[in-house]
Scaffold this motif. Structure first.
Motif, mmCIF file in Angstrom:
data_model
loop_
_atom_site.group_PDB
_atom_site.id
_atom_site.type_symbol
_atom_site.label_atom_id
_atom_site.label_comp_id
_atom_site.label_asym_id
_atom_site.label_seq_id
_atom_site.Cartn_x
_atom_site.Cartn_y
_atom_site.Cartn_z
ATOM 1 N N ILE A 44 -84.162 -85.373 11.221
ATOM 2 C CA ILE A 44 -84.609 -84.353 12.171
ATOM 3 C C ILE A 44 -83.716 -84.484 13.527
ATOM 4 C CG2 ILE A 44 -86.373 -83.658 13.931
ATOM 5 C CD1 ILE A 44 -87.246 -83.032 11.129
ATOM 6 N N PRO A 50 -87.228 -76.402 18.601
ATOM 7 C CA PRO A 50 -88.407 -77.140 17.997
ATOM 8 C C PRO A 50 -88.761 -76.457 16.725
ATOM 9 C CG PRO A 50 -88.722 -77.010 20.334
ATOM 10 C CD PRO A 50 -87.486 -76.414 20.196
ATOM 11 N N GLU A 51 -88.679 -75.047 16.874
ATOM 12 C CA GLU A 51 -89.048 -74.175 15.646
ATOM 13 C C GLU A 51 -88.288 -74.369 14.534
ATOM 14 O OE1 GLU A 51 -90.422 -72.376 19.370
ATOM 15 O OE2 GLU A 51 -88.510 -73.270 18.612
ATOM 16 N N ARG A 53 -86.553 -77.341 13.553
ATOM 17 C CA ARG A 53 -86.332 -78.866 13.173
ATOM 18 C C ARG A 53 -86.759 -79.076 11.772
ATOM 19 N NH1 ARG A 53 -88.113 -81.649 18.989
ATOM 20 N NH2 ARG A 53 -86.316 -80.746 20.177
ATOM 21 N N TRP A 54 -87.962 -78.561 11.536
ATOM 22 C CA TRP A 54 -88.429 -79.327 9.983
ATOM 23 C C TRP A 54 -88.477 -77.990 9.121
ATOM 24 C CZ3 TRP A 54 -91.117 -83.871 10.144
ATOM 25 C CH2 TRP A 54 -91.683 -84.346 11.148
ATOM 26 N N HIS A 55 -87.613 -77.117 9.356
ATOM 27 C CA HIS A 55 -87.251 -76.146 8.213
ATOM 28 C C HIS A 55 -86.971 -76.709 6.834
ATOM 29 C CE1 HIS A 55 -86.980 -71.854 6.957
ATOM 30 N NE2 HIS A 55 -85.894 -72.289 6.285
ATOM 31 N N GLU A 100 -94.116 -78.474 24.723
ATOM 32 C CA GLU A 100 -93.176 -78.687 23.559
ATOM 33 C C GLU A 100 -92.683 -80.050 23.602
ATOM 34 O OE1 GLU A 100 -92.140 -76.494 21.818
ATOM 35 O OE2 GLU A 100 -92.863 -74.833 22.816
ATOM 36 N N PRO A 101 -92.193 -80.784 22.540
ATOM 37 C CA PRO A 101 -91.628 -79.749 21.527
ATOM 38 C C PRO A 101 -92.659 -79.423 20.484
ATOM 39 C CG PRO A 101 -91.164 -81.994 21.116
ATOM 40 C CD PRO A 101 -91.684 -82.039 22.223
ATOM 41 N N TYR A 102 -94.010 -80.057 20.501
ATOM 42 C CA TYR A 102 -95.077 -79.923 19.472
ATOM 43 C C TYR A 102 -95.480 -78.677 19.182
ATOM 44 C CZ TYR A 102 -94.925 -84.899 20.572
ATOM 45 O OH TYR A 102 -94.470 -85.956 20.920
ATOM 46 N N GLU A 105 -92.710 -76.883 16.981
ATOM 47 C CA GLU A 105 -92.587 -77.664 15.730
ATOM 48 C C GLU A 105 -93.782 -77.165 14.921
ATOM 49 O OE1 GLU A 105 -92.145 -81.598 16.119
ATOM 50 O OE2 GLU A 105 -90.186 -81.427 17.304
ATOM 51 N N ILE A 109 -93.218 -75.272 11.299
ATOM 52 C CA ILE A 109 -93.889 -75.661 10.137
ATOM 53 C C ILE A 109 -94.834 -74.511 9.511
ATOM 54 C CG2 ILE A 109 -95.633 -77.386 9.078
ATOM 55 C CD1 ILE A 109 -94.503 -79.427 11.338
ATOM 56 N N VAL A 184 -96.595 -83.411 12.767
ATOM 57 C CA VAL A 184 -95.413 -83.399 13.804
ATOM 58 C C VAL A 184 -95.622 -84.767 14.477
ATOM 59 C CG1 VAL A 184 -95.124 -80.987 14.031
ATOM 60 C CG2 VAL A 184 -96.692 -82.351 15.741
#
Length: 644
Positions: A44, A50-51, A53-55, A100-102, A105, A109, A184
């Motif tokens: 990561i 943040p939006e 990171r997990w893509h 942020e960043p939660y 994120e 997700i 997250v």
């Protein structure tokens, strides 16, 4: 929140698993046949938004797996009408309170998985419930090992979505953690060459409701605190301090290890404060720390024997033989490894390259129970004895409480007695001087005369009763210890207790003396007259620094930040919005170069804050009218203001 009704059907089977297997004669413990494999590992980038990171991780999974868990999760929420309430609260929480960043994120997700964002928020809060085993051990060379088992309901489903993640900043690994798809936060993690953390649940009922309530009072989800600590704390000491001081939404056990000899701590957390801390200390024989899901100063629950077997196997292994292989074997012994175990994480901050989570794959435990039944029929009599003891009023722990547990309970009770003794002694001092301690003046007497010390007498009486009860318990424990332990062990125990109590007495005496002197100072400094205060302020303002101090004194009201606090004629506290005479209209202008969504949310936040401050509807209406005028002056439309 209730677990699903079908879970109740397996309780008798679990009861048999916990109690019958240890009583069988063919083997002291059972190591399950497993085919373990490493969890998928991803990077990561913390340098991304943040939006985003997990893509790439979400794209590698069939979101059906995540939706299966969501369906199970929502079936467990009872009553049914509360689901929509919780979803609405989740929307508000994400919109106004998640930092942020939660927040970004979670939105990213949810978008990648094609989920409503409020469902993604609730999932992250629901993960605050789990059972586990965490172990920190130090070998004779001072090397620190940290390992944990993660136990959850629906373990087979969680195995499909367990991942290890390296969080990268500027091309380097900032920290590593183990999590689940769509989540997250981190329950397990490591900061390279500094420290590692694992968490175990401390309670298992009404978690989601309690977590939501705690969020209202600005508590942090535990998994977010762990991730923040891994990201921010520079070393072991800083990590322990951050994990101890931050308000959280769920009671928890936090196990922290460092890289140097003696750097290991097991922190028992309440939502607002630390309840208890144990430290690694190999020089005094405490070369390992073991944590499950019960307070270690109490006997383990009758249904949970993980602590007993893990302790026994660690002692049988010995400090001289401790390494990752032997610890993995301890965590692979039934019932430490059980049908709910999802993964075992191996970590040592001094060797960060060795971090790995092994997904545990095991055979059906019920078949193993049947095998043991065929080899030893004596379990019937033992099982009857267990049931009789469980239903009797006498101690149900007599079958498996070892000497160490008895001694630990005895030590903790002595420490508690010492603290209560000093509390009672200090209360006598306050009563002699007709003083109320500062904490009670704030918490118990915010609107009552400070001279009222009747509550202190009740506290003293309660402490006296508690001491009498403790004396009886201590006598019983001391008798059991002398019966079960050798004379040498009792002598060693008494020497250790005397040393520990002497140290604790010195600490408590210093704390109580400091507190008492502070309260004496409060009372001494509050006896002056208004004229003396005016004279004192005049002296301060007679300076050549162009500084003027203003002040306000009153026995009924006080202004603090943006709140006016007043005690009315009925001794009831009333609150209202307060503004300094020099304050200006600093609201963000409607034509500011911000997104329309940001502009629209400002009135909502301001009116919500006003509602929270104002204790009466009348004051809220008055302050709202003033606030509406301030928004109009800053160019906000009537439609935007009304929505707020």
């Amino acid at each position: 929140m209730q677990v699903m009704s079908w879970i109740k059907l397996i309780v008798p089977t679990m009861f048999l698993m916990y109690f019958l297997l240890p009583l069988l004669t063919c083997s002291p413990s059972l190591t399950l046949k497993v085919k373990d494999y490493a969890a998928p590992r991803y990077n990561i980038s913390l340098d991304l938004k943040p939006e985003q990171r997990w893509h790439h991780i979400m794209q590698n999974y069939n979101v059906t797996q995540l939706k299966r868990y969501i369906d199970i999760f929502f079936r467990m929420i009872e009553p049914n009408w509360s689901k929509q309430v919780l979803l609405s609260l989740a929307d508000v929480y994400l919109h106004f309170f998640v930092e942020e960043p939660y927040a970004g994120e979670i939105r990213g997700i949810a978008k990648a998985a094609k989920l409503p964002t409020n469902e993604a928020v609730l999932l992250n809060l629901f993960y605050e419930s789990m059972g586990c085993t965490s172990i920190i051990a130090e070998d004779p060379k001072g090397n620190i090992y940290h390992m944990r088992n993660m136990d959850l309901f629906y373990s087979d489903l969680f195995k499909e979505i367990t991942i290890d993640v390296d969080f990268i900043r500027n091309g380097k690994v900032a920290y590593t953690g183990t999590t689940f798809l769509g989540f997250v936060g981190l329950w397990t993690g490591q900061r390279p060459y500094q420290f590692s953390i694992s968490a175990n649940a401390r309670e298992d009922n009404n978690l989601l409701l309690k977590n939501i309530i705690s969020l209202i009072f600005s508590g942090s989800p535990v998994s977010w605190l762990i991730r923040n600590t891994l990201n921010e704390a520079p070393d072991y000491e800083s990590a322990v301090l951050q994990l101890s001081d931050t308000p959280i939404i769920a009671e928890i056990y936090l196990t922290v290890s460092g890289v140097n000899s003696g750097e290991g701590a097991s922190i028992t957390r309440d939502r607002r404060r630390v309840a208890h801390v144990e430290h690694l200390n190999a020089s005094y024989g405490a070369w390992f720390l073991l944590r499950n899901n019960h307070d270690t100063w109490l006997s383990p629950p009758l249904h949970d024997r993980r602590w007993y077997f893990a302790t026994r196997d660690l002692n049988a292994t010995g400090q001289e033989n401790i390494n990752t292989d032997t610890l993995y074997k301890v965590l692979s012994t039934y019932p430490v490894l059980n049908s709910g175990t999802v993964h075992t994480t191996i970590m040592s901050a001094a060797s960060p390259e060795g971090y790995v989570s092994m997904i545990r794959d095991k055979e059906v435990i019920s078949q193993l129970i049947m095998d043991f039944r065929a080899r030893d029929r004596a379990w019937h009599a033992h099982f009857d004895d267990v049931l009789k003891d469980h239903n009797s009023s006498t101690s149900s722990d007599v079958h498996y409480i070892d000497n160490d547990t008895l001694i630990l309970k005895y030590k903790e009770l002595l420490k508690k007695r010492l603290r209560i003794h000093w509390n009672r002694a200090l209360l006598d001092k306050y009563l002699d001087r007709d003083m109320v301690p500062r904490g009670l003046r704030v918490q118990i007497f915010p609107s009552f005369p400070v001279e009222d010390t009747s509550f202190l007498s009740l506290l003293k009486e309660h402490n006296t009763t508690s001491l009498a009860t403790m004396e009886t318990e201590l006598e019983e424990l001391e008798g059991n210890i002398k019966k079960k332990c050798s004379t040498e062990l009792v002598a060693k125990m008494e020497a250790e207790i005397e040393r520990d109590l002497t140290k604790l007495k010195k600490e408590i005496r210093g704390q109580k003396l400091k507190k008492f002197n502070m309260d004496l100072s409060d009372y001494a400094n509050s006896t002056g007259t208004v004229e003396q205060l005016d004279t004192f302020m005049a002296v301060l303002n007679n300076n050549n620094l162009n500084i003027k101090l203003t002040y306000k004194h009153s026995s009924r009201c006080i202004d603090f930040l943006d709140i006016n606090i007043e005690v009315d004629s009925l001794s009831t506290i009333q609150t209202n919005v307060y503004q300094k005479s020099t304050s200006v209209n600093a609201l963000l202008h409607a034509s500011s170069a911000h997104t329309p969504a940001t502009i629209r949310t400002i009135p909502t936040g301001q009116f919500l804050r006003t509602r929270q401050i104002c204790s009466s509807d009348q004051s809220f209406e008055s302050q709202s009218a003033k606030l509406m005028g301030r928004f109009r002056d800053r160019g906000y439309s009537n439609c935007c203001i009304r929505k707020g």
